[in-house]
Write a protein that holds these residues in place. Structure first.
Motif, mmCIF file in Angstrom:
data_model
loop_
_atom_site.group_PDB
_atom_site.id
_atom_site.type_symbol
_atom_site.label_atom_id
_atom_site.label_comp_id
_atom_site.label_asym_id
_atom_site.label_seq_id
_atom_site.Cartn_x
_atom_site.Cartn_y
_atom_site.Cartn_z
ATOM 1 N N ALA A 143 0.835 -1.203 0.000
ATOM 2 C CA ALA A 143 0.000 0.000 0.000
ATOM 3 C C ALA A 143 0.873 1.258 0.000
ATOM 4 O O ALA A 143 0.595 2.227 -0.729
ATOM 5 C CB ALA A 143 -0.929 -0.010 1.211
ATOM 6 N N LEU A 144 1.941 1.226 0.798
ATOM 7 C CA LEU A 144 2.857 2.375 0.825
ATOM 8 C C LEU A 144 3.424 2.630 -0.573
ATOM 9 O O LEU A 144 3.516 3.770 -1.035
ATOM 10 C CB LEU A 144 4.022 2.102 1.793
ATOM 11 N N ILE A 145 3.819 1.541 -1.230
ATOM 12 C CA ILE A 145 4.467 1.672 -2.540
ATOM 13 C C ILE A 145 3.459 2.152 -3.590
ATOM 14 O O ILE A 145 3.758 3.029 -4.414
ATOM 15 C CB ILE A 145 5.102 0.321 -2.944
ATOM 16 N N VAL A 146 2.258 1.587 -3.531
ATOM 17 C CA VAL A 146 1.224 1.992 -4.491
ATOM 18 C C VAL A 146 0.952 3.493 -4.349
ATOM 19 O O VAL A 146 0.873 4.227 -5.348
ATOM 20 C CB VAL A 146 -0.060 1.152 -4.285
ATOM 21 N N ASP A 147 0.867 3.956 -3.107
ATOM 22 C CA ASP A 147 0.639 5.392 -2.879
ATOM 23 C C ASP A 147 1.794 6.226 -3.432
ATOM 24 O O ASP A 147 1.592 7.277 -4.039
ATOM 25 C CB ASP A 147 0.513 5.682 -1.370
ATOM 26 N N HIS A 148 3.005 5.721 -3.173
ATOM 27 C CA HIS A 148 4.185 6.450 -3.625
ATOM 28 C C HIS A 148 4.203 6.560 -5.152
ATOM 29 O O HIS A 148 4.449 7.633 -5.715
ATOM 30 C CB HIS A 148 5.454 5.733 -3.133
ATOM 31 N N VAL A 149 3.935 5.439 -5.806
ATOM 32 C CA VAL A 149 3.932 5.421 -7.280
ATOM 33 C C VAL A 149 2.874 6.401 -7.809
ATOM 34 O O VAL A 149 3.132 7.179 -8.743
ATOM 35 C CB VAL A 149 3.694 3.973 -7.784
ATOM 36 N N ALA A 150 1.709 6.385 -7.166
ATOM 37 C CA ALA A 150 0.636 7.284 -7.604
ATOM 38 C C ALA A 150 1.066 8.747 -7.448
ATOM 39 O O ALA A 150 0.826 9.580 -8.344
ATOM 40 C CB ALA A 150 -0.629 7.001 -6.796
ATOM 41 N N ALA A 151 1.729 9.036 -6.334
ATOM 42 C CA ALA A 151 2.159 10.416 -6.091
ATOM 43 C C ALA A 151 3.181 10.850 -7.143
ATOM 44 O O ALA A 151 3.138 11.975 -7.647
ATOM 45 C CB ALA A 151 2.758 10.537 -4.689
ATOM 46 N N LYS A 152 4.104 9.950 -7.474
ATOM 47 C CA LYS A 152 5.114 10.289 -8.483
ATOM 48 C C LYS A 152 4.449 10.502 -9.848
ATOM 49 O O LYS A 152 4.856 11.391 -10.617
ATOM 50 C CB LYS A 152 6.165 9.174 -8.583
ATOM 51 N N ARG A 153 3.445 9.703 -10.135
ATOM 52 C CA ARG A 153 2.738 9.863 -11.420
ATOM 53 C C ARG A 153 2.061 11.229 -11.466
ATOM 54 O O ARG A 153 2.104 11.934 -12.487
ATOM 55 C CB ARG A 153 1.700 8.752 -11.608
ATOM 56 N N ARG A 154 1.422 11.570 -10.340
ATOM 57 C CA ARG A 154 0.748 12.886 -10.312
ATOM 58 C C ARG A 154 1.764 14.004 -10.548
ATOM 59 O O ARG A 154 1.518 14.922 -11.321
ATOM 60 C CB ARG A 154 0.075 13.081 -8.952
ATOM 61 N N ALA A 155 2.915 13.880 -9.883
ATOM 62 C CA ALA A 155 3.932 14.928 -10.023
ATOM 63 C C ALA A 155 4.418 15.040 -11.460
ATOM 64 O O ALA A 155 4.756 16.120 -11.936
ATOM 65 C CB ALA A 155 5.093 14.638 -9.085
ATOM 66 N N LEU A 156 4.462 13.889 -12.166
ATOM 67 C CA LEU A 156 4.891 13.905 -13.569
ATOM 68 C C LEU A 156 3.759 14.346 -14.494
ATOM 69 O O LEU A 156 3.955 14.554 -15.695
ATOM 70 C CB LEU A 156 5.362 12.504 -14.006
ATOM 71 N N GLY A 157 2.572 14.429 -13.926
ATOM 72 C CA GLY A 157 1.416 14.803 -14.742
ATOM 73 C C GLY A 157 0.969 13.694 -15.675
ATOM 74 O O GLY A 157 0.443 13.952 -16.756
ATOM 75 N N ILE A 158 1.183 12.437 -15.274
ATOM 76 C CA ILE A 158 0.690 11.316 -16.098
ATOM 77 C C ILE A 158 -0.327 10.477 -15.316
ATOM 78 O O ILE A 158 -0.458 10.620 -14.114
ATOM 79 C CB ILE A 158 1.828 10.381 -16.604
#
Lengths: 623, 165, 415
Positions: free
Chosen positions: A608-623
Motif C-alpha cells: 500500500a505504501l508503494i502503491v501510494d508512492h507510485v501514484a504520487a510520483k505519477r501525479r507529479a509527472l502529470g501522467i
C-alpha cells in the motif's frame, strides 16, 4: 502438518523438509534463531559500540543509565557509525566480487583464463566505447585487456569519477557532486568508512550517513555494476530462458550437484564440467543416469540466467537441500553460505566443497579454485561429487516433489529486445497508466519473517495494482517457486499490466539476475529517466527488500535511496536507537537525495505504501 | 528488606544480568577468569522472550511460602534471617524435587556437581550483581515500599505529562 | 485460656511439617510428637546415605535443617501409639500411659509391604529398608556382602541399589514388570533409565519374581526366582510398596478405608482429629479419585496443611498426584507426574524421544488441559508442567511450548 512448521514458511517443500529435520533431530536456522531469543536490544537498536577498547559501550534508551559512550559518543553517533560499517561491509562484498570478475576478464584477455572466453563481443565494444577504449582493428582480447584494467583501476581510483556513475541522469550526477557524495573510488570510500568510524574521527550523524551513501553508490554504480557488466562480456548477456525452480528439481536418479554462493566464475565452469562427456560417463558408471546441476542463492541465479540451471531453493533452503540426502555435493565460493552446512553435510554422504581462499568452512573439503586452471579444477570438483554418489544413504533420501516452471533471463538488453528493440513501448505503457510503475523487489530470507511470505505477498499485491515487478536474488527464486515468473502469472496482475504482459509474452515479474545485478535495475531506471528527460527520483518507481538480512542489503538500500528511489524494508535495520538517524533515513533523506526508507514488515501494508508512492510520483509527472 | 524487582517495560534482552550473575558466582569473580573455570560458573537469572517481542529477566522470587524449601527431601533449602531462600550445596543431593515444584522455573541443575542452585541475592554484595549490571535499570533492588512508591511516582508523572499534552 | 495440646502420632515428614506449621501460627500451644522410632526425626529419603556411610545420623537429622526451625516441639521416641480413645480424647502409648489431646494428628505413615508369597523373609539379611535403624543394619551387612538381590524395580530399590553398588556390592535387580519404574512411567520412557542403570553396573532381570530366600549359616545365601533360577546373594531387599499403619485406630471410631479418610480440610471423621502423610487417603486433583501416596514431598505438603487446620486456620488441601517423582538415576535425571500411564486411554499424548532424552506430555481427551508429563534426560520446565497440571489451567496458546518443552515464566505473565 504441525502449525509450528507451517508458520515458518509458505513453501510446501520447506514444510516437508522441516518435518524431516525434526524427525531426524537436525537443526536449522529456524531452530538456532529460536535459541537466540531474546536477541540483545542494544544490538537490535544499534546503540552498542565496540569500536575501541574503552568500550564496549551502550546507551540506555530509557535514560536512567548511560547516555554516552566513554568517548562521549551519543546514540546518534553510535548508530550512524554502526550503520556506516554495515554499508562498508556490504559494499566491500559486492565490490570484491566485481574485482574478481575483472580479474577473470584480464586473465582471459591474456590467454591465461583456464577455459574462459569472451562471449559477448558486442557488449565488450559498447563498454569499451563508454571507457573511451579504442576498438577499431583490435582483437577482442586486446580490448578486453584494456577494459579489464580500466575496471581494475576503478577500485583504486582516488579522484573519481567512477565511469558507470555517469550512466545516471545528469541531474542526478550534479546532485551527487553538490552533496559531495559522488564516489571517488570503490575501495577508497570503503576504507574511508573504516577511518571515519574509528574512535574520534567522524562524530556527526549526518556527515557519517552521507558518506555511507557515497560508499554505497560506489557499490551500486561501481563494484556491482562492474560485476554485472563484465560477467555479461565473459559469460554472455542473459536472454529469456525457461527453467524450473524449487526442491523438486532434484532428481533421485541423478548425481545432484548444488552450486551455492555468488560469483559466476566458478559456477560457469561447473556448468561446463557437468556437461563434460567423460564426467557424464563416470556418473553413469556409478549407477546414476547423469548429472543434475542445481543452484541456490545468487550463484543459482547466475547460472539460471545464462544456462537455465534450475534454482533448487533460496537462502533459507540451503540446509534443507542437504537434508534431502540426495545432494552429492554442495559447491560454494563466497557470501551467504551458512557455516552450519559443514556439520550438517557430515550427517549425510554430501560433500561440502569450499573453493575460495577467502572463504573456508568447518567440515568442508577445500578444493581451491583459481581462474588459471578453472576448467580442470571444476572437473575435479564434479568428479568428487560423482564419487560420492555410491555413498548415498537410500533410507535418508527424501526429495519434496514441488517445483514450478519459470522464465528468467531479463537483462536490460533482453527487456529492450522483448520490447522490440526500444524502450518506447514500456514508456508508453507507463504514460498510459497500463503500467503504473516499476518496482524492484529484492533481498534475502530471514527467519524473523515467515519464509517467502514477505516476498510473495508483496509482489502479488504490486502486480495486482498494475506495477511491473523486477527482481533479483532470493526474491527472484521465491517468485520462481510461486509461479510468478511465468507469462501465465499475468492473470494475477491488474488489467493494464496483464494486457502488456500478454502482448509481449512476458511474465509480470521479470527476473533480472543476482544481487549484484540490481545494477541492471539502476541502468534501466537511468535509461527511462533519460528517455523522459527527468531524474530517477521523479520516476514512479520504488525498491523493496521484504526479508533482507545481509550487510550487502544495507549497502543496496543505501545506493537505491541515494539514486533517488523510495525503498521499503521488511525488517528494521539496527538504527532505531537514534531518532535523528531514523528521521534522516525515513524523512530527511527525501529532501536531500529524493529517495528515503520506510520500514513495514507486513507485505500488504508495504504494498500500500508503494502503491501510494507510485501514484504520487505519477501525479507529479502529470501522467 | 530489599527484593529484586523487574520493570517489565525496561528489559532490552541484552543478557548482561546473566553474565554478571555467572561472574559473581565464579571463583575469580572476573569475566575473563570465569569463562575459563571448571566447572563453568552458572547464572541464576534467565532472560526469556515472549511473542511478539517481550523480554524479561526471571529469577528466584524467594517466595514467602517457598514450595522448594518444603519439598526438599534433604533439608538443603532454608530461609535466612534476611528472608533469602538459599540452597546449601553441601546438603543438596541432586534429586531435583525443588526443580519439579518451582512454579517460576528458576532453580538450575548443575550437571557437573550434581547440585541445584539458584539466586542467593549475592550475599557478598550490597546490591546483587544482576541489578548493578542492568544498563536500563530494568532490575532494581528496593524494599516493597520503595518500589511501589516509585511505581506511583512514575504513574503520576505520566498523568501530569498526559494532561500537559 | 490454657494452651492447646497438640498431639501428633508419627514423627516423620507429615508429623514434623504439621508441628512446624502449628508453631508458626500458635506460639503457645503444647506440641507433642509420639514417634515409634528410637531415632529423632530425620530426612527419611536420605537413609541410602547411611548405607553408603557418606552421611551420619546427625547429618540427616530433621530438626534445625531446611524449614524445620521451630522451637518447643517435643518428640517422645520409642513411643508407638497402640490405640486412640476419641471419647476420652487420649492416645494410649505402648508401655501404659495415656496422652491427652485437644487436637490430634494421625501421621503414622506406612511400612513396607512384604509379599506373603516370598518364603523365608525372616532370614537375617532380608531387608525392606524404611528406617534409620534398617539402614544402619544394612550398612553393616553390606560390609560383608558380595551380592545383593533387589526384589522390585521401584525408586526406593533403585536408590538402595546405588548405595550398595557404592559399597562394592554387586547388585541384581529382579523386576516383575517388563521394565523398571513401572509405577511412575511407561516402559518406553524407562528404557533410557534402564540403559543408564546397566551402564553403572546394575544387572536387571525383568518379568521375574523372587519366591524364596535361601538360607545359609550367615543368613541369606541366595534367592530362588519363579523361573527356578537361583541367584547367590547375602542381601535381599524387598521394595514392593507400602501399607499404611492404621491398625492402632481400630475401635477409635475414626473411619479407615485402607488408609485414614480425610476431608478436604485434612480432618478425619471424628472431631479434632486430622490426618496427613502416607497413612492418609487423599485425592488426585486431575481425576478426583481417592489415592494414597508414599512420597516425602506430598507428606510434607499435607502435614503443613493439617497443621494450619489444627491451629485454627482452615486451609483446603488441594490433593496430590498419584505420580509425582523427580530424581536422578545414574546420570539420567527424570521427572514424572500426573497421568503418565496412557496405553489404552483416550488421552492426547505427545512423545518426543532422542538418543538421550525422552519426553511424554499428556493432555486431557479434549486436548485443553495438561494432565501428565514424563521427562527423562532433560527435566527443564518441570515446575511449569506441575503447575499447569495441578491448577488445571487451560493450555490455550501455550500448547506448542508445552509440547516442545519451551515454557518459561514469561508465558504466564499478562503483558
Amino acid at each position: 502438518m504441525k502449525e509450528e512448521i507451517l508458520k515458518k514458511s509458505i513453501d510446501p517443500t520447506v514444510h516437508d523438509m522441516l518435518a524431516v529435520a525434526e524427525a531426524a533431530h537436525l537443526e536449522t536456522a529456524w531452530d538456532r534463531y529460536q535459541k537466540q531469543l531474546p536477541q540483545c536490544g542494544f544490538g537490535e537498536t544499534g546503540v552498542c559500540c565496540r569500536n575501541c577498547s574503552m568500550g564496549p559501550c551502550r546507551i540506555d534508551l530509557f535514560g536512567d543509565g548511560p547516555t554516552k559512550g566513554v568517548c562521549g559518543a551519543t546514540a546518534d553517533i553510535i548508530v550512524a557509525r554502526n550503520l556506516l560499517r554495515m554499508i562498508a561491509a556490504g559494499a566491500a562484498a559486492h565490490s570484491d566480487h566485481g574485482r574478481d570478475i575483472a580479474h577473470t576478464l584480464v586473465l582471459t584477455a591474456k590467454g591465461k583464463g583456464g577455459g574462459y572466453e569472451i562471449k559477448d563481443v558486442a557488449k565488450l565494444h559498447r563498454l569499451a566505447a563508454e571507457y573511451g577504449i579504442p576498438t577499431e582493428g583490435r582483437t577482442k582480447e586486446e580490448i578486453a585487456l584494456d577494459l579489464g584494467k580500466a575496471a581494475y583501476a576503478e577500485f583504486g581510483n582516488q579522484e573519481g569519477p567512477i565511469r558507470f556513475t555517469r550512466r545516471a541522469p545528469a541531474k542526478r550526477v550534479a546532485l551527487w557532486e553538490k552533496l559531495n557524495i559522488d564516489p571517488r573510488g570503490i575501495d577508497r570510500e570503503i576504507v574511508e568508512c573504516l577511518h571515519r568510524t574509528h574512535i574520534g574521527v567522524d562524530n556527526d550523524a549526518v556527515n557519517l550517513i552521507l558518506h555511507g551513501l557515497r560508499t554505497s553508490l560506489g557499490d551500486g554504480w561501481g563494484g556491482s555494476m562492474i560485476a554485472t557488466e563484465l560477467s555479461d562480456v565473459l559469460f554472455g548477456t542473459p536472454k529469456p530462458i525457461w527453467s524450473e525452480a524449487n526442491m523438486g528439481v532434484l532428481d533421485e536418479k541423478m548425481v545432484n550437484i548444488l552450486v551455492h554462493g555468488h560469483e559466476p566464475t566458478l559456477s560457469e565452469m561447473i556448468v561446463a564440467a557437468s556437461q563434460d562427456p567423460e564426467l557424464v560417463a563416470l556418473a553413469k558408471s556409478k549407477g546414476a543416469e547423469g548429472i543434475k546441476l542445481v543452484g541456490t542463492c545468487c550463484t543459482g541465479n547466475e547460472v539460471l540466467m545464462r544456462h537455465g540451471i534450475p534454482p533448487a531453493g533460496n537462502f533459507l533452503q540451503q540446509e534443507l537441500l542437504i537434508m534431502t540426502g540426495a545432494v552429492e555435493a554442495v559447491i560454494v565460493d563466497v557470501q551467504c553460505i551458512m557455516p552450519a552446512l559443514g556439520p550438517l553435510a557430515g550427517c549425510f554422504h554430501t560433500k561440502f566443497i569450499s573453493t575460495s581462499y577467502k572463504a573456508k568452512f568447518p567440515g568442508a573439503t577445500h578444493i581451491e579454485f583459481h581462474e588459471e586452471h578453472a576448467f580442470e579444477t571444476a572437473k575435479q570438483i564434479v568428479r568428487t561429487a560423482i564419487e560420492a554418489f555410491p555413498n548415498r544413504m537410500k533410507d535418508k533420501v527424501h526429495i519434496p516433489k514441488e517445483k514450478s516452471a519459470l522464465m528468467a533471463g531479463f537483462s536490460v538488453e533482453a527487456i529492450v529486445g522483448a520490447l522490440g528493440g526500444t524502450l518506447d513501448p514500456l514508456l508508453e505503457a507507463i504514460k498510459s497508466g497500463a503500467i503504473q510503475g516499476i518496482v524492484a523487489v529484492v533481498g534475502c530470507n530471514n527467519p524473523k519473517i515467515q519464509h517467502d511470505y514477505g516476498h510473495i505477498n508483496l509482489v502479488k499485491e504490486l502486480i495486482k495494482h498494475n506495477i511491473l515487478v523486477v527482481n533479483t536474488g532470493c526474491n527472484a527464486i521465491a517468485c520462481a517457486k510461486a509461479g510468478l515468473l511465468l507469462p501465465e502469472a499475468a492473470e494475477m496482475a491488474g488489467d493494464g499490466l496483464k494486457a502488456v504482459c500478454k502482448a509481449l509474452g512476458i511474465p509480470p515479474v521479470l527476473h533480472m539476475g543476482s544481487c549484484v545485478d540490481i545494477s541492471r535495475i539502476l541502468v534501466a531506471c537511468a535509461a527511462i529517466a533519460n528517455a523522459l528527460g527527468v531524474d530517477i527520483s521523479d520516476l514512479p518507481v520504488a525498491g523493496a527488500a521484504p526479508e533482507w538480512m545481509s550487510e550487502k542489503a544495507v549497502s543496496i538500500g543505501a545506493y537505491v535511496v541515494a539514486s533517488g528511489i523510495y525503498t521499503v524494508l521488511g525488517i528494521a535495520p539496527p538504527v532505531l536507537g537514534s531518532m535523528s538517524v531514523v528521521e534522516l533515513l525515513t524523512a530527511g533523506a527525501e529532501g536531500v537525495v529524493g529517495g528515503k526508507f520506510a520500514v513495514e514488515p507486513d507485505p500488504f501494508k508495504a504494498a500500500a505504501l508503494i502503491v501510494d508512492h507510485v501514484a504520487a510520483k505519477r501525479r507529479a509527472l502529470g501522467i | 528488606m530489599k527484593e529484586i524487582f523487574v520493570r517489565l517495560d525496561r528489559c532490552m534482552g541484552c543478557h548482561s544480568c546473566e553474565i554478571a550473575c555467572a561472574v559473581e558466582h565464579s571463583k575469580s569473580k572476573t569475566l575473563f577468569g570465569a569463562i575459563f573455570e571448571h566447572p563453568v560458573p552458572k547464572r541464576r537469572v534467565y532472560v526469556e522472550w515472549v511473542k511478539p517481542d517481550h523480554k524479561l529477566p526471571v529469577l528466584c522470587r524467594h517466595c514467602e511460602d517457598a514450595p522448594c524449601m518444603h519439598a526438599c527431601i534433604s533439608g538443603a533449602i532454608r530461609r535466612t534471617a534476611e528472608g533469602v531462600v538459599i540452597t546449601d550445596e553441601d546438603k543438596c543431593i541432586g534429586c531435583w524435587t525443588c526443580v519439579m515444584v518451582c512454579p517460576y522455573g528458576v532453580i538450575g541443575r548443575h550437571l557437573e556437581t550434581h547440585r541445584s542452585y539458584r539466586c542467593d541475592r549475592c550475599p557478598d554484595r550490597d546490591e546483587p550483581a544482576c541489578v548493578s549490571a542492568c544498563p536500563t535499570k530494568a532490575l532494581v533492588y528496593q524494599t516493597v515500599d520503595e518500589f511501589s512508591a516509585n511505581v506511583r511516582h512514575a504513574a503520576a508523572s505520566e498523568m501530569v505529562a498526559g494532561e500537559r499534552g | 485460656m490454657s494452651p492447646t495440646r497438640y498431639v501428633i502420632v508419627g514423627g516423620s515428614a507429615a508429623g514434623m511439617a504439621a508441628a512446624q506449621s502449628i508453631r508458626e501460627l500458635d506460639a503457645h500451644g503444647d506440641i507433642l510428637i509420639l514417634s515409634a522410632e528410637a531415632d529423632a526425626p530425620y530426612y527419611r529419603p536420605l537413609i541410602p546415605y547411611i548405607v553408603t556411610q557418606k552421611k551420619t545420623a546427625e547429618e540427616i537429622a530433621l530438626m534445625g535443617q531446611g524449614p524445620y526451625t521451630a522451637r518447643d516441639i517435643h518428640v517422645r521416641l520409642n513411643s508407638p501409639a497402640i490405640s486412640v480413645d476419641t471419647g476420652a480424647r487420649v492416645v494410649n502409648v505402648l508401655g501404659g500411659d495415656a496422652v491427652p489431646y485437644d487436637k490430634l494428628l494421625i501421621a503414622t505413615g506406612a511400612r513396607p509391604y512384604i509379599p506373603p508369597e516370598i518364603k523365608g523373609v525372616d532370614t537375617p539379611g532380608v531387608y525392606a529398608p524404611r528406617t534409620l535403624a534398617d539402614a544402619r543394619s544394612l550398612a553393616a551387612r553390606a560390609g560383608m556382602a558380595r551380592h545383593a538381590v533387589m526384589a522390585g524395580g521401584g525408586l526406593l530399590n533403585l536408590k538402595t541399589s546405588f548405595a550398595l553398588l557404592e559399597r562394592g556390592v554387586a547388585v541384581t535387580l529382579v523386576v516383575a514388570s517388563p521394565e523398571v519404574l513401572s509405577q511412575v512411567m511407561e516402559p518406553d520412557g524407562a528404557a533410557l533409565i534402564r540403559a543408564a542403570l546397566e551402564k553403572v553396573g546394575l544387572r536387571i532381570l525383568t518379568g521375574r519374581n523372587v519366591v524364596e530366600v535361601l538360607a545359609g549359616p550367615n543368613g541369606v545365601s541366595g534367592v530362588r526366582l519363579d523361573t527356578g533360577e537361583e541367584l547367590p546373594c547375602e542381601i535381599l531387599c524387598i521394595g514392593k510398596g507400602v501399607r499404611p499403619n492404621v491398625e492402632f485406630l481400630e475401635g477409635s471410631g475414626i473411619v479407615v478405608e485402607r488408609g485414614v479418610v480425610a476431608d478436604e480440610y485434612t480432618a478425619c471423621s471424628v472431631p479434632d482429629v486430622y490426618t496427613a502423610g502416607d497413612v492418609a487417603i487423599t485425592f488426585d486433583p486431575i481425576t478426583g479419585k481417592r489415592i494414597m501416596t508414599a512420597l516425602w514431598t506430598n507428606a510434607v505438603e499435607m502435614g503443613r496443611c493439617a497443621g494450619r487446620n489444627m491451629a485454627g486456620h482452615p486451609t483446603v488441601y488441594s490433593g496430590t498426584f498419584g505420580v509425582l517423582n523427580a530424581t536422578q538415576v545414574a546420570d539420567v535425571p527424570f521427572v514424572s507426574m500426573g497421568i503418565v500411564h496412557t496405553s489404552g486411554t483416550p488421552y492426547e499424548v505427545h512423545v518426543h524421544a532422542t538418543a538421550n532424552t525422552y519426553r511424554k506430555v499428556v493432555f486431557s481427551e479434549d486436548g485443553k488441559r495438561l494432565i501428565g508429563a514424563t521427562l527423562v534426560g532433560d527435566i527443564s520446565c518441570a515446575g511449569f508442567y506441575r503447575h499447569l497440571i495441578r491448577e488445571r489451567t487451560p493450555v490455550n496458546g501455550l500448547k506448542a511450548e508445552i509440547i516442545g518443552q519451551r515454557l518459561h515464566y514469561g508465558h504466564f505473565i499478562r503483558w
